[in-house]
Scaffold this active site. Structure first.
Site, PDB file in Angstrom:
ATOM      1  N   GLU A  50       0.762  -1.232  -0.063  1.00  0.00           N
ATOM      2  CA  GLU A  50      -0.095  -0.092  -0.066  1.00  0.00           C
ATOM      3  C   GLU A  50       0.953   1.177  -0.083  1.00  0.00           C
ATOM      4  OE1 GLU A  50      -3.600   1.853   2.332  1.00  0.00           O
ATOM      5  OE2 GLU A  50      -2.788   0.125   3.114  1.00  0.00           O
ATOM      6  N   ASN A  95      -6.745   1.433   2.760  1.00  0.00           N
ATOM      7  CA  ASN A  95      -7.292   2.626   2.743  1.00  0.00           C
ATOM      8  C   ASN A  95      -6.913   3.693   1.681  1.00  0.00           C
ATOM      9  OD1 ASN A  95      -8.500   1.758   4.879  1.00  0.00           O
ATOM     10  ND2 ASN A  95      -7.453   3.159   6.507  1.00  0.00           N
ATOM     11  N   ASN A 195     -12.287  -1.307  -0.719  1.00  0.00           N
ATOM     12  CA  ASN A 195     -11.497  -1.776   0.440  1.00  0.00           C
ATOM     13  C   ASN A 195     -12.332  -1.240   1.796  1.00  0.00           C
ATOM     14  OD1 ASN A 195      -8.920  -2.502   1.845  1.00  0.00           O
ATOM     15  ND2 ASN A 195      -9.475  -0.361   2.715  1.00  0.00           N
ATOM     16  N   GLU A 196     -12.732  -2.481   2.504  1.00  0.00           N
ATOM     17  CA  GLU A 196     -13.138  -1.833   3.823  1.00  0.00           C
ATOM     18  C   GLU A 196     -14.268  -0.732   3.814  1.00  0.00           C
ATOM     19  OE1 GLU A 196     -10.049  -1.122   6.502  1.00  0.00           O
ATOM     20  OE2 GLU A 196      -9.360  -2.994   6.349  1.00  0.00           O
ATOM     21  N   TYR A 266      -6.994  -8.550  11.652  1.00  0.00           N
ATOM     22  CA  TYR A 266      -5.814  -8.032  12.545  1.00  0.00           C
ATOM     23  C   TYR A 266      -5.689  -8.478  13.885  1.00  0.00           C
ATOM     24  CZ  TYR A 266      -4.470  -5.469   8.528  1.00  0.00           C
ATOM     25  OH  TYR A 266      -4.084  -5.048   7.162  1.00  0.00           O
ATOM     26  N   GLU A 314      -6.193  -9.110   3.936  1.00  0.00           N
ATOM     27  CA  GLU A 314      -5.188  -8.646   4.751  1.00  0.00           C
ATOM     28  C   GLU A 314      -5.376  -9.167   6.213  1.00  0.00           C
ATOM     29  OE1 GLU A 314      -5.817  -4.408   5.674  1.00  0.00           O
ATOM     30  OE2 GLU A 314      -6.462  -3.781   3.333  1.00  0.00           O
ATOM     31  N   GLN A 360       1.919  -6.053   5.756  1.00  0.00           N
ATOM     32  CA  GLN A 360       2.303  -5.795   4.149  1.00  0.00           C
ATOM     33  C   GLN A 360       3.631  -6.257   3.807  1.00  0.00           C
ATOM     34  OE1 GLN A 360       1.446  -1.412   3.197  1.00  0.00           O
ATOM     35  NE2 GLN A 360      -0.326  -1.464   4.210  1.00  0.00           N
TER      36      GLN A 360
END
Length: 511
Positions: A50, A95, A195-196, A266, A314, A360
């Site tokens: 990212e 993000n 994304n999200e 996470y 992720e 990442q």
């Protein structure tokens, strides 16, 4: 990436000195080599880059470094990607993708606009755009996975990005790619629909119905541009909300077009409870099974013939470093054990989890770091490397009887966490074991059924003196230690050291 916290050649470690242990505990593992639980897709060994901190700029791209090639990309990072056996890399976010307009990143570099990055702060120079990333991915031997802007982006942007990357010459955006010096299509196969978007922290956040309607139109246009692409719907990341309702609604809108539903997960350590930390992946396992049930519900309700899989696109340990530290987490042995548990969980759920992306790649919550102008490998590099190197083929059933630890919530945590793999391509079996105990080795009787084991076997162990052991540029306290494994017939007694991850790999000679 969630900006809030919900949050070979193999390198052989030269050895370590363990502190005195308590008396060994005892366990049993039984493995049925003919009882398959799922086919393992190589895309589970993916990663994520990212435009955040030093992941892209100062990570994979560092034109001022003598380590970099003529394109400005670091050769040591490229080699480490190959050593890690990464299969696919997601880009450009995270993000960041929810306010990224891909046209900013093509054409002559000197003419590209600089933009304020509203996701993470700072200025995006747009030096690394579509062409640069895709060519780097090809040189690094990884498949690209592009996440489109479903936040502030438009349907046309999504549609034309596919045309730019995959279209044959003869249309405007394909010809623009040719004009920019890239005559051949890139054939990007996997695309993410945002994304999200379920998170209120996300630019362009929508509720499930609004996202479903918008992503449906984008999916139609993107697949009409290239019928061969595979699409990933933005699934759950906001676990504190109605995440099951979000996934169910998104599936009801997008089932005709999507091939994956994403999950982001996470985990971090709260307080000093080692065992609570070790138990965190059990929650992920439950969420995967619930999501698999929602997928089956949708497929049965709407008579969906094509499979829809889960993309855990992720995941990582993340709880120390946040925006002010540019997410540069320094990992210890304890974190490496949790990464091994993540991979065990993914293997056990191989029937439905067909892609996974550790977040990442470099510097930012990453398995590798650059300090000064040198690259070094964090503790979490090594369990990932072992799985990505040796765990292919099919997940197989393994039954465990092990001692447990009583958690504060009254649940019992088994002190071993396991997965098993049969690879008929290399005629090997692998047993992956995390000993969660902080201070006790576990002597384990292991039995295989359904095939004849050959020899010799090898045990690969990731361990260190203390759970808090970290690596650095000048010190490697955690790595991979190899030992031969002797066994009799189809049985083996093996003692798994305290706070360790061990992979036992044995050849097969036939039925």
């Amino acid at each position: 990436m969630n900006s809030r916290f919900f949050w070979v050649p193999l390198l052989v470690f030269a050895g370590f000195v363990r502190k005195p242990e308590a008396q060994p505990l005892h366990a049993q593992i039984s493995i049925d080599l003919d009882r398959y639980t799922g086919s393992i897709d190589s895309l589970i060994y993916g990663n994520f880059t990212e435009h955040l901190g030093r992941c892209i700029y100062g990570g994979i791209y560092d034109p001022g470094s003598p380590q970099s090639d003529r394109f400005g990309f670091r050769k040591d990072v490229e080699q480490a990607v190959k050593d890690l056996h990464v299969s696919i890399i997601r880009w450009p976010g995270g993000n960041f993708s929810s306010d990224y307009h891909w046209m900013d990143g093509i054409g002559p570099v000197a003419e590209r606009p600089k933009r304020r990055d509203l996701a993470w702060g700072g200025i995006e120079p747009n030096l690394v755009g579509t062409d640069e990333f895709l060519q780097w991915a090809a040189r690094s031997g990884v498949q690209p996975y592009i996440c489109v802007n479903m936040g502030t982006g438009t349907l046309d942007e999504a549609k034309y990005w596919v045309e730019y990357c995959n279209g044959a010459p003869g249309t405007y955006y394909a010809d623009l790619r040719v004009k920019n010096g890239h005559p051949e299509p890139y054939h990007v196969r996997i695309w993410g629909l945002g994304n999200e978007i379920d998170g209120q922290w996300q630019m362009g956040h929508k509720d499930a119905a609004d996202y479903g309607k918008f992503a449906l139109e984008a999916a139609k246009l993107m697949k009409w541009q290239d019928t061969s692409i595979r699409l990933v719907a933005s699934g759950s990341s906001n676990w504190g909300a109605d995440w099951m309702g979000w996934n169910r609604t998104v599936l009801e809108y997008l089932y005709p077009y999507v091939d994956y539903l994403s999950l982001h997960y996470y985990t971090g350590k709260t307080g000093k409870d080692h065992y609570q930390f070790m138990s965190s992946i059990d929650d992920l396992d439950r969420k995967i099974k619930i999501t698999a049930g929602l997928i089956q519900e949708t497929r049965m309700k709407y008579h969906v013939m094509h499979p829809i899989y889960i993309a855990l696109d992720e995941y990582n340990v993340w709880y120390r470093a946040f925006n002010a530290q540019h997410l540069e987490e320094h990992y210890n042995l304890e974190d490496a054990l949790v990464i091994a548990e993540y991979l065990n969980c993914i293997i056990r759920n191989a029937a439905v989890v067909k892609m996974a992306n550790m977040a990442q790649l470099v510097n930012v919550i990453a398995p590798m770091m650059i300090t000064g102008d040198s690259l070094w490998k964090q503790t979490i590099f090594f369990p990932f490397q072992l799985f990505a190197t040796y765990c292919h083929g099919r997940s197989i059933d393994a039954e465990l009887e092990a001692p447990d630890h009583l958690l504060p919530d009254g649940k019992n945590l088994p002190l071993l966490d396991i997965s098993a793999v049969r690879d008929d391509g290399t005629h090997t079996v692998a047993l992956n074991v995390v000993n969660r105990s902080a201070d006790s080795s576990i002597q384990t009787q292991i039995r295989w059924f359904g095939a004849v084991l050959g020899g010799p076997g090898t045990a690969y162990t990731v361990n260190g003196k203390e759970l808090s052991d970290e690596n650095s540029l000048r010190s490697r306290k955690v790595g991979i230690h190899t030992d031969p494994v002797a066994f009799s017939g189809n049985s083996l007694t093996y003692t798994f050291p305290a706070h360790s991850f061990t992979m036992i790999r044995i050849p097969l000679v036939g039925k």
